[in-house]
Design a protein around this motif. Structure first.
Motif, PDB file in Angstrom:
ATOM      1  N   VAL A   1      47.217  46.498  47.586  1.00  0.00           N
ATOM      2  CA  VAL A   1      46.235  47.222  47.024  1.00  0.00           C
ATOM      3  C   VAL A   1      45.198  46.285  46.610  1.00  0.00           C
ATOM      4  CG1 VAL A   1      45.288  48.695  44.683  1.00  0.00           C
ATOM      5  CG2 VAL A   1      47.616  48.965  45.827  1.00  0.00           C
ATOM      6  N   VAL A   2      43.689  46.713  46.853  1.00  0.00           N
ATOM      7  CA  VAL A   2      42.570  45.730  46.367  1.00  0.00           C
ATOM      8  C   VAL A   2      41.623  46.763  45.626  1.00  0.00           C
ATOM      9  CG1 VAL A   2      40.588  44.546  46.989  1.00  0.00           C
ATOM     10  CG2 VAL A   2      42.784  44.265  48.391  1.00  0.00           C
TER      11      VAL A   2
ATOM     12  N   LEU B   1      46.734  51.632  41.416  1.00  0.00           N
ATOM     13  CA  LEU B   1      47.627  50.531  41.234  1.00  0.00           C
ATOM     14  C   LEU B   1      48.903  51.067  41.676  1.00  0.00           C
ATOM     15  CD1 LEU B   1      45.795  48.680  38.203  1.00  0.00           C
ATOM     16  CD2 LEU B   1      45.859  48.034  40.770  1.00  0.00           C
TER      17      LEU B   1
ATOM     18  N   PHE C   1      49.341  43.360  44.688  1.00  0.00           N
ATOM     19  CA  PHE C   1      47.767  43.436  44.376  1.00  0.00           C
ATOM     20  C   PHE C   1      47.224  42.154  44.938  1.00  0.00           C
ATOM     21  CE2 PHE C   1      44.161  42.291  41.857  1.00  0.00           C
ATOM     22  CZ  PHE C   1      43.472  43.804  41.974  1.00  0.00           C
TER      23      PHE C   1
ATOM     24  N   ASN D   1      43.901  39.640  45.050  1.00  0.00           N
ATOM     25  CA  ASN D   1      42.373  39.484  44.767  1.00  0.00           C
ATOM     26  C   ASN D   1      41.765  38.257  45.562  1.00  0.00           C
ATOM     27  OD1 ASN D   1      40.108  39.016  42.725  1.00  0.00           O
ATOM     28  ND2 ASN D   1      41.429  37.012  41.972  1.00  0.00           N
TER      29      ASN D   1
ATOM     30  N   ILE E   1      43.785  41.425  37.640  1.00  0.00           N
ATOM     31  CA  ILE E   1      44.991  40.823  38.121  1.00  0.00           C
ATOM     32  C   ILE E   1      45.855  41.448  36.684  1.00  0.00           C
ATOM     33  CG2 ILE E   1      44.273  39.360  39.689  1.00  0.00           C
ATOM     34  CD1 ILE E   1      44.545  37.043  37.550  1.00  0.00           C
TER      35      ILE E   1
ATOM     36  N   ALA F   1      46.772  44.883  37.198  1.00  0.00           N
ATOM     37  CA  ALA F   1      47.733  45.182  38.201  1.00  0.00           C
ATOM     38  C   ALA F   1      48.926  44.596  37.693  1.00  0.00           C
ATOM     39  CB  ALA F   1      47.352  44.307  39.336  1.00  0.00           C
TER      40      ALA F   1
ATOM     41  N   LEU G   1      52.862  45.275  39.826  1.00  0.00           N
ATOM     42  CA  LEU G   1      52.582  44.875  41.050  1.00  0.00           C
ATOM     43  C   LEU G   1      52.781  43.210  40.970  1.00  0.00           C
ATOM     44  CD1 LEU G   1      51.304  47.524  41.025  1.00  0.00           C
ATOM     45  CD2 LEU G   1      49.728  46.813  43.037  1.00  0.00           C
TER      46      LEU G   1
ATOM     47  N   VAL H   1      51.180  39.986  42.419  1.00  0.00           N
ATOM     48  CA  VAL H   1      49.877  39.690  42.316  1.00  0.00           C
ATOM     49  C   VAL H   1      49.655  38.438  43.403  1.00  0.00           C
ATOM     50  CG1 VAL H   1      47.612  38.733  41.209  1.00  0.00           C
ATOM     51  CG2 VAL H   1      49.099  40.370  40.246  1.00  0.00           C
TER      52      VAL H   1
ATOM     53  N   SER I   1      46.725  36.095  44.480  1.00  0.00           N
ATOM     54  CA  SER I   1      45.081  35.623  44.238  1.00  0.00           C
ATOM     55  C   SER I   1      44.688  34.179  44.847  1.00  0.00           C
ATOM     56  CB  SER I   1      44.898  35.755  42.585  1.00  0.00           C
ATOM     57  OG  SER I   1      43.547  35.676  42.315  1.00  0.00           O
TER      58      SER I   1
END
Length: 481
Positions: free
Chosen positions: A208-209, A278, A284, A286, A297, A300, A305, A307, A309
């Motif tokens: 997911v974004v 989400l 997730f 980023n 974040i 999320a 989720l 993350v 990033s």
């Protein structure tokens, strides 16, 4: 006594920014949530922003949060055009009418925020500024913005930044004394971002974004990641929420590699819909190139989720290492990070969404942010207001021989204009607004009834956003008919 605990003293706070609802974003959410918690703690809070389309005049949001949508011209990216002086009559009238004691401005990008700080200082009010962004030092845009920030903040009572990286950046950009800069992070309401594993399809892996589709958010990196990973993992899907000028790049990638069934572009999302997006994902992503904090974040992670990033700005401060995989802002590094997360997901070594949520919900809460902001208000309330001579000396000494004298001249002209306005319309004849919030007001029928009927007229003629609230208002007002 307020529900959130007794306050040392009640303040009348005016939040000012070009960025507020119905526009969506981190600054808008921050102002709204902080205002609600300050109201809960017994303070009077109102918001001043510019008109959005037909949304003009006065509106009331949850718990009586009063919002002034001023008829000011928008210049660029939801920020108003400014001549500095044109906003003084409106803002001065509001500050006097609402008996404002503290003006709290938000965002370096907001021209209205800088105008409000300038006018508030001329009126002898305490000022606080929250910086939500990081800036560079080399390009023309950053140089001009940094010089404006230097002028705007040199005599501001206190500055708040959302991370320690953001504090270092702001102190350097505006040449500030670090002692007048505090770090108070953003937060999320954990009850709004709860996991729901039943909503996701475990036969596939969904990344997911949720982001504005602009250059600063690293969408060019995302356009390189999608085809590379989709080719390597046939069961991989991307769910992208957000809108912006870089959307066309993602559409081109989807068309070129025939990924229509694996890359969904959801467009702009309402904030209340973000959680439902989400919880459909496992990871997730980023890809931001610069961030002061990054609330996305935290939201999320609160939904459970994993993350992944970029390691930029204040992001490394936000979550502990076991809840986030940090990567360099490059396609290769982000792909490596995503592959590591995918391997952990398939091996079952990632903690359950409920476990992650229970950890994250203790990290950042709006009530804690409000308590810490309240301490800033207490500090500035005890400070002595600068005289005009002291303010001019600070502008000249702090901002340089050229810029300092220019803005010192602006300050003198602004003060003379204020004297003229006070002569034309003395403060004593400006009606005092009835408080909907704070210790002397309540979101109750007594507020709406009023003694002379003026409260009824003000409420019924305002542009109220919530039809349910409007029905409640009419019901209360009809009791006195």
């Amino acid at each position: 006594m307020a529900a959130g605990g007794p306050a040392r003293r009640a303040h009348s706070v005016c939040m000012v920014s070009d960025f507020f609802y119905p526009n969506m974003g981190g600054v808008e959410s921050h102002i709204y949530q902080l205002s609600q918690c300050l109201i809960e703690r017994g303070h009077k809070v109102l918001v001043v922003t510019h008109a959005y389309g037909t949304r003009k005049g006065i509106r009331y949001l949850t718990n009586g949060l009063k919002v002034y949508y001023l008829p000011l011209k928008v210049m660029y990216n939801q920020s108003t055009a400014t001549t500095l002086f044109h906003s003084l009559p409106l803002l001065r009238y509001i500050f006097v009418r609402e008996r404002v004691t503290i003006v709290h401005a938000h965002s370096s990008f907001s021209a209205m925020a800088h105008d409000a700080l300038f006018h508030a200082k001329s009126m002898g009010l305490r000022t606080v500024f929250t910086d939500h962004s990081l800036f560079g030092f080399a390009d023309v845009s950053s140089v001009l913005t940094n010089k404006l920030l230097t002028v705007s903040l040199c005599d501001t009572n206190h500055i708040i930044c959302v991370s320690y990286t953001s504090k270092e950046n702001t102190v350097l950009r505006a040449a500030l004394d670090p002692q007048i800069v505090s770090v108070i992070p953003n937060a999320v309401d954990p009850t709004d971002f709860t996991p729901d594993p039943s909503r996701r399809d475990d036969s596939t892996i969904t990344i997911v974004v949720v982001s504005r589709l602009v250059y600063r958010k690293g969408i060019d990196l995302l356009s390189g990641i999608i085809p590379e990973l989709c080719q390597k993992y046939p069961d991989l899907h991307f769910l992208v929420g957000g809108e912006g000028p870089k959307r066309i790049i993602l559409e081109e990638v989807r068309e070129r590699y025939q990924l229509h069934d694996r890359v969904r572009l959801l467009g702009a999302l309402e904030h209340q819909d973000v959680r439902n997006v989400l919880v459909q994902g496992h990871i997730f992503l980023n890809t931001s190139l610069t961030e002061a904090f990054c609330m996305a974040i935290v939201e999320a992670a609160s939904c459970g989720l994993q993350v992944v990033s970029t390691r930029v700005g204040g992001i490394p401060e936000v979550l502990p290492e076991n809840l986030i995989l940090l990567c360099e802002p490059s396609v290769k590094s982000l792909c490596d990070g995503l592959e590591k997360a995918i391997a952990q997901l398939r091996s079952g070594t990632l903690p359950s969404p409920e476990t992650v949520h229970n950890k994250v919900k203790t990290f950042y809460t709006w009530r804690n942010v409000a308590e810490r902001t309240e301490k800033v208000y207490e500090r500035v309330s005890d400070e002595v207001v600068l005289s005009m001579d002291e303010r001019l000396n600070r502008l000249i000494s702090h901002c340089g021989p050229v810029t300092g004298y220019i803005f010192a001249l602006f300050a003198v002209l602004n003060f003379l204009f204020l004297v003229f306005l006070r002569w034309m319309t003395p403060d004593s004849i400006i009606d005092v607004a009835i408080d909907a919030t704070g210790p002397k007001g309540a979101w109750t029928k007594q507020y709406f009834l009023g003694k002379n009927g003026r409260a009824k007229e003000e409420i019924l003629n305002s542009y109220n956003a919530q039809s349910g609230e409007r029905k409640k208002i009419k019901k209360h007002c009809s009791l006195n008919v």
